[in-house]
Design a protein around this motif. Sequence first.
Motif, PDB file in Angstrom:
ATOM      1  N   PRO A  75     -20.392  68.080 -15.206  1.00 56.11           N
ATOM      2  CA  PRO A  75     -20.888  67.234 -14.127  1.00 56.11           C
ATOM      3  C   PRO A  75     -20.141  67.440 -12.802  1.00 56.11           C
ATOM      4  O   PRO A  75     -20.740  67.348 -11.732  1.00 56.11           O
ATOM      5  N   ALA A  76     -18.846  67.747 -12.855  1.00 59.84           N
ATOM      6  CA  ALA A  76     -18.117  68.018 -11.612  1.00 59.84           C
ATOM      7  C   ALA A  76     -18.677  69.264 -10.934  1.00 59.84           C
ATOM      8  O   ALA A  76     -18.778  69.324  -9.713  1.00 59.84           O
ATOM      9  N   ARG A  77     -19.045  70.251 -11.726  1.00 60.47           N
ATOM     10  CA  ARG A  77     -19.563  71.508 -11.180  1.00 60.47           C
ATOM     11  C   ARG A  77     -20.961  71.333 -10.590  1.00 60.47           C
ATOM     12  O   ARG A  77     -21.270  71.881  -9.532  1.00 60.47           O
ATOM     13  N   PHE A  78     -21.815  70.556 -11.264  1.00 63.67           N
ATOM     14  CA  PHE A  78     -23.220  70.480 -10.869  1.00 63.67           C
ATOM     15  C   PHE A  78     -23.637  69.140 -10.270  1.00 63.67           C
ATOM     16  O   PHE A  78     -24.722  69.025  -9.732  1.00 63.67           O
ATOM     17  N   PRO A 136     -21.054  62.861  -7.565  1.00 61.89           N
ATOM     18  CA  PRO A 136     -21.335  63.996  -6.684  1.00 61.89           C
ATOM     19  C   PRO A 136     -20.651  65.260  -7.195  1.00 61.89           C
ATOM     20  O   PRO A 136     -19.728  65.192  -8.023  1.00 61.89           O
ATOM     21  N   VAL A 137     -21.079  66.397  -6.712  1.00 60.92           N
ATOM     22  CA  VAL A 137     -20.416  67.655  -7.032  1.00 60.92           C
ATOM     23  C   VAL A 137     -18.942  67.525  -6.664  1.00 60.92           C
ATOM     24  O   VAL A 137     -18.590  66.968  -5.621  1.00 60.92           O
ATOM     25  N   GLY A 138     -18.082  68.005  -7.550  1.00 61.97           N
ATOM     26  CA  GLY A 138     -16.643  67.960  -7.328  1.00 61.97           C
ATOM     27  C   GLY A 138     -15.952  66.773  -7.972  1.00 61.97           C
ATOM     28  O   GLY A 138     -14.736  66.758  -8.074  1.00 61.97           O
ATOM     29  N   ALA A 139     -16.726  65.781  -8.403  1.00 63.69           N
ATOM     30  CA  ALA A 139     -16.146  64.585  -9.026  1.00 63.69           C
ATOM     31  C   ALA A 139     -16.423  64.616 -10.524  1.00 63.69           C
ATOM     32  O   ALA A 139     -17.580  64.557 -10.940  1.00 63.69           O
ATOM     33  N   PRO A 140     -15.392  64.731 -11.356  1.00 62.42           N
ATOM     34  CA  PRO A 140     -15.614  64.738 -12.802  1.00 62.42           C
ATOM     35  C   PRO A 140     -16.297  63.451 -13.271  1.00 62.42           C
ATOM     36  O   PRO A 140     -16.063  62.377 -12.721  1.00 62.42           O
ATOM     37  N   ALA A 141     -17.127  63.592 -14.267  1.00 61.52           N
ATOM     38  CA  ALA A 141     -17.785  62.445 -14.900  1.00 61.52           C
ATOM     39  C   ALA A 141     -18.113  62.849 -16.326  1.00 61.52           C
ATOM     40  O   ALA A 141     -18.246  64.035 -16.634  1.00 61.52           O
ATOM     41  N   ARG A 165     -31.927  63.687  -7.428  1.00 62.60           N
ATOM     42  CA  ARG A 165     -31.930  65.118  -7.073  1.00 62.60           C
ATOM     43  C   ARG A 165     -32.749  65.358  -5.804  1.00 62.60           C
ATOM     44  O   ARG A 165     -32.356  66.143  -4.941  1.00 62.60           O
ATOM     45  N   ALA A 166     -33.885  64.695  -5.699  1.00 63.47           N
ATOM     46  CA  ALA A 166     -34.730  64.839  -4.505  1.00 63.47           C
ATOM     47  C   ALA A 166     -33.997  64.323  -3.267  1.00 63.47           C
ATOM     48  O   ALA A 166     -34.094  64.920  -2.188  1.00 63.47           O
TER      49      ALA A 166
END
Length: 172
Positions: A30-33, A39-44, A103-104
């Motif tokens: 999830p951090a990657r995508f 958001p991108v960059g934030a681990p989840a 996503r939209a």
Amino acid sequence: MPDASTPEIRTLWRAFVPRWAHMPVSGEGPARFGGRWNPVGAPALYAACELSTAWAEYNQGFVQHPALIAQLELSYANLADLLDVTVQERLSVDPAIHRCEWRAVLDLGRTPEAHLLRQRLISAGFDGVVYPSYMSPGGHCVALWRWNGEGQPTLRVIDPDERLPKTPASWL
């Protein structure tokens, strides 16, 4: 303010790509995508409260891909239970957030409401949210933003026979 009604220990299910069997509680994908709640960059870490919901969320209604399904145990997490109308009202959360096409919204260069709410909830001391499954009506999911760090909730995989690999060597 954290939701005091959150159970101390919660059983969760996570379906994920078998290649990552050595990292069952990682939030790197999830951090990657990016995701609905990060958001991108934030681990989840995304998991489900029911096994069937984990499978439905993993496949997202598409082709049935191979998956590894792990049972997890989450301890002492402050989760905002967005299934509860009184919690939604107390936190000023519009129930439409669960139907948001995040996503939209990202594709339009805007920030999804769920990402804005995430930041507000983290600032208020929440470790994650409980929310309705989009892919499995009646199912429930959990998104975690903090786990397994100092002073954070504990998340562990249930693997009594230690069958999960400890390294990626099995994929080489």
